[in-house]
Design a protein around this motif. Sequence first.
Motif, PDB file in Angstrom:
ATOM      1  N   ILE A  13       0.830  -1.207   0.000  1.00 35.27           N
ATOM      2  CA  ILE A  13       0.000   0.000   0.000  1.00 35.27           C
ATOM      3  C   ILE A  13       0.867   1.261   0.000  1.00 35.27           C
ATOM      4  O   ILE A  13       0.470   2.301  -0.519  1.00 35.27           O
ATOM      5  N   GLY A  14       2.061   1.178   0.520  1.00 34.75           N
ATOM      6  CA  GLY A  14       2.974   2.317   0.553  1.00 34.75           C
ATOM      7  C   GLY A  14       3.427   2.767  -0.826  1.00 34.75           C
ATOM      8  O   GLY A  14       3.861   3.916  -1.000  1.00 34.75           O
ATOM      9  N   LEU A  15       3.324   1.892  -1.814  1.00 33.06           N
ATOM     10  CA  LEU A  15       3.706   2.256  -3.178  1.00 33.06           C
ATOM     11  C   LEU A  15       2.834   3.382  -3.718  1.00 33.06           C
ATOM     12  O   LEU A  15       3.309   4.222  -4.480  1.00 33.06           O
ATOM     13  N   VAL A  16       1.581   3.398  -3.309  1.00 28.35           N
ATOM     14  CA  VAL A  16       0.679   4.461  -3.757  1.00 28.35           C
ATOM     15  C   VAL A  16       1.185   5.803  -3.242  1.00 28.35           C
ATOM     16  O   VAL A  16       1.289   6.771  -3.990  1.00 28.35           O
ATOM     17  N   PHE A  17       1.547   5.852  -1.951  1.00 30.58           N
ATOM     18  CA  PHE A  17       2.033   7.102  -1.373  1.00 30.58           C
ATOM     19  C   PHE A  17       3.360   7.528  -1.980  1.00 30.58           C
ATOM     20  O   PHE A  17       3.600   8.717  -2.188  1.00 30.58           O
ATOM     21  N   LEU A  18       4.216   6.568  -2.287  1.00 29.01           N
ATOM     22  CA  LEU A  18       5.495   6.904  -2.921  1.00 29.01           C
ATOM     23  C   LEU A  18       5.280   7.555  -4.283  1.00 29.01           C
ATOM     24  O   LEU A  18       5.915   8.560  -4.612  1.00 29.01           O
ATOM     25  N   GLN A  19       4.376   7.002  -5.065  1.00 29.82           N
ATOM     26  CA  GLN A  19       4.120   7.555  -6.394  1.00 29.82           C
ATOM     27  C   GLN A  19       3.392   8.903  -6.304  1.00 29.82           C
ATOM     28  O   GLN A  19       3.643   9.803  -7.104  1.00 29.82           O
ATOM     29  N   LEU A  20       2.491   9.045  -5.324  1.00 29.88           N
ATOM     30  CA  LEU A  20       1.817  10.331  -5.141  1.00 29.88           C
ATOM     31  C   LEU A  20       2.820  11.421  -4.771  1.00 29.88           C
ATOM     32  O   LEU A  20       2.750  12.538  -5.281  1.00 29.88           O
ATOM     33  N   ALA A  42      -3.310  -4.012 -10.446  1.00 38.60           N
ATOM     34  CA  ALA A  42      -2.014  -4.687 -10.543  1.00 38.60           C
ATOM     35  C   ALA A  42      -2.046  -6.022  -9.809  1.00 38.60           C
ATOM     36  O   ALA A  42      -1.474  -7.008 -10.284  1.00 38.60           O
ATOM     37  N   SER A  43      -2.735  -6.074  -8.672  1.00 34.88           N
ATOM     38  CA  SER A  43      -2.804  -7.336  -7.926  1.00 34.88           C
ATOM     39  C   SER A  43      -3.613  -8.387  -8.671  1.00 34.88           C
ATOM     40  O   SER A  43      -3.345  -9.583  -8.543  1.00 34.88           O
ATOM     41  N   SER A  44      -4.573  -7.947  -9.458  1.00 34.65           N
ATOM     42  CA  SER A  44      -5.396  -8.924 -10.186  1.00 34.65           C
ATOM     43  C   SER A  44      -4.773  -9.333 -11.522  1.00 34.65           C
ATOM     44  O   SER A  44      -5.107 -10.392 -12.047  1.00 34.65           O
ATOM     45  N   THR A  45      -3.881  -8.520 -12.072  1.00 37.10           N
ATOM     46  CA  THR A  45      -3.275  -8.853 -13.364  1.00 37.10           C
ATOM     47  C   THR A  45      -1.835  -9.336 -13.248  1.00 37.10           C
ATOM     48  O   THR A  45      -1.216  -9.664 -14.255  1.00 37.10           O
ATOM     49  N   TYR A  46      -1.308  -9.396 -12.035  1.00 34.48           N
ATOM     50  CA  TYR A  46       0.084  -9.800 -11.836  1.00 34.48           C
ATOM     51  C   TYR A  46       0.281 -11.270 -12.186  1.00 34.48           C
ATOM     52  O   TYR A  46      -0.507 -12.133 -11.802  1.00 34.48           O
ATOM     53  N   ASP A  47       1.348 -11.547 -12.922  1.00 36.68           N
ATOM     54  CA  ASP A  47       1.694 -12.909 -13.312  1.00 36.68           C
ATOM     55  C   ASP A  47       2.977 -13.291 -12.591  1.00 36.68           C
ATOM     56  O   ASP A  47       4.060 -12.802 -12.915  1.00 36.68           O
ATOM     57  N   SER A  48       2.861 -14.174 -11.611  1.00 41.91           N
ATOM     58  CA  SER A  48       4.013 -14.540 -10.784  1.00 41.91           C
ATOM     59  C   SER A  48       5.002 -15.442 -11.516  1.00 41.91           C
ATOM     60  O   SER A  48       6.109 -15.664 -11.011  1.00 41.91           O
ATOM     61  N   THR A  49       4.644 -15.937 -12.699  1.00 46.62           N
ATOM     62  CA  THR A  49       5.566 -16.802 -13.432  1.00 46.62           C
ATOM     63  C   THR A  49       6.665 -16.001 -14.133  1.00 46.62           C
ATOM     64  O   THR A  49       7.675 -16.561 -14.536  1.00 46.62           O
ATOM     65  N   LYS A  50       6.468 -14.705 -14.265  1.00 48.05           N
ATOM     66  CA  LYS A  50       7.483 -13.862 -14.909  1.00 48.05           C
ATOM     67  C   LYS A  50       8.510 -13.416 -13.877  1.00 48.05           C
ATOM     68  O   LYS A  50       8.263 -13.425 -12.684  1.00 48.05           O
ATOM     69  N   ASP A  51       9.663 -13.009 -14.341  1.00 48.73           N
ATOM     70  CA  ASP A  51      10.765 -12.621 -13.456  1.00 48.73           C
ATOM     71  C   ASP A  51      10.683 -11.162 -13.020  1.00 48.73           C
ATOM     72  O   ASP A  51      11.665 -10.430 -13.085  1.00 48.73           O
ATOM     73  N   VAL A  52       9.527 -10.743 -12.563  1.00 53.63           N
ATOM     74  CA  VAL A  52       9.327  -9.370 -12.115  1.00 53.63           C
ATOM     75  C   VAL A  52       8.682  -9.418 -10.733  1.00 53.63           C
ATOM     76  O   VAL A  52       7.707 -10.138 -10.529  1.00 53.63           O
ATOM     77  N   LYS A  53       9.233  -8.651  -9.800  1.00 49.77           N
ATOM     78  CA  LYS A  53       8.629  -8.574  -8.474  1.00 49.77           C
ATOM     79  C   LYS A  53       7.311  -7.821  -8.562  1.00 49.77           C
ATOM     80  O   LYS A  53       7.135  -6.950  -9.407  1.00 49.77           O
ATOM     81  N   PHE A  54       6.400  -8.151  -7.648  1.00 52.39           N
ATOM     82  CA  PHE A  54       5.109  -7.477  -7.658  1.00 52.39           C
ATOM     83  C   PHE A  54       5.260  -5.989  -7.405  1.00 52.39           C
ATOM     84  O   PHE A  54       4.575  -5.176  -8.023  1.00 52.39           O
ATOM     85  N   SER A  55       6.162  -5.615  -6.509  1.00 52.65           N
ATOM     86  CA  SER A  55       6.321  -4.195  -6.185  1.00 52.65           C
ATOM     87  C   SER A  55       6.765  -3.389  -7.404  1.00 52.65           C
ATOM     88  O   SER A  55       6.307  -2.256  -7.608  1.00 52.65           O
ATOM     89  N   THR A  56       7.618  -3.958  -8.220  1.00 55.82           N
ATOM     90  CA  THR A  56       8.062  -3.284  -9.444  1.00 55.82           C
ATOM     91  C   THR A  56       6.899  -3.136 -10.416  1.00 55.82           C
ATOM     92  O   THR A  56       6.669  -2.062 -10.977  1.00 55.82           O
ATOM     93  N   TYR A  57       6.169  -4.207 -10.596  1.00 54.23           N
ATOM     94  CA  TYR A  57       5.029  -4.196 -11.510  1.00 54.23           C
ATOM     95  C   TYR A  57       3.964  -3.205 -11.039  1.00 54.23           C
ATOM     96  O   TYR A  57       3.439  -2.411 -11.818  1.00 54.23           O
TER      97      TYR A  57
END
Length: 97
Positions: A13-20, A42-57
């Motif tokens: 949730i802190g990512l929202v404040f960082l971007q704001l 982002a939480s509903s479209t995130y694909d964990s099989t790819k080499d990207v962390k959720f926070s980055t996505y």
Amino acid sequence: MQQDAEKLIAENIGLVFLQLNKLCLRGDPEAESIGYEALFRASSTYDSTKDVKFSTYASVCIYNALGSYIRTLKKQRQLDVVSYNNIIGDSKEARVE
């Protein structure tokens, strides 16, 4: 699955404040709402099989959504600006004094 999405949202949730803060939109309720919606999306479209962390996505999703909001605001401001160089009319009644 829903518990995983809720956990991802709660942990990031802190990512929202960082971007704001990054985009100088803190205190804008509409921007905050857009940021939360982007995090949820982002939480509903995130694909964990790819080499990207959720926070980055999620950061990219939030940044893009807020950037679109800023572009909309700028376009609206451009439409609201009155140009003093435009001719109002030929009659003396339309002249601004």
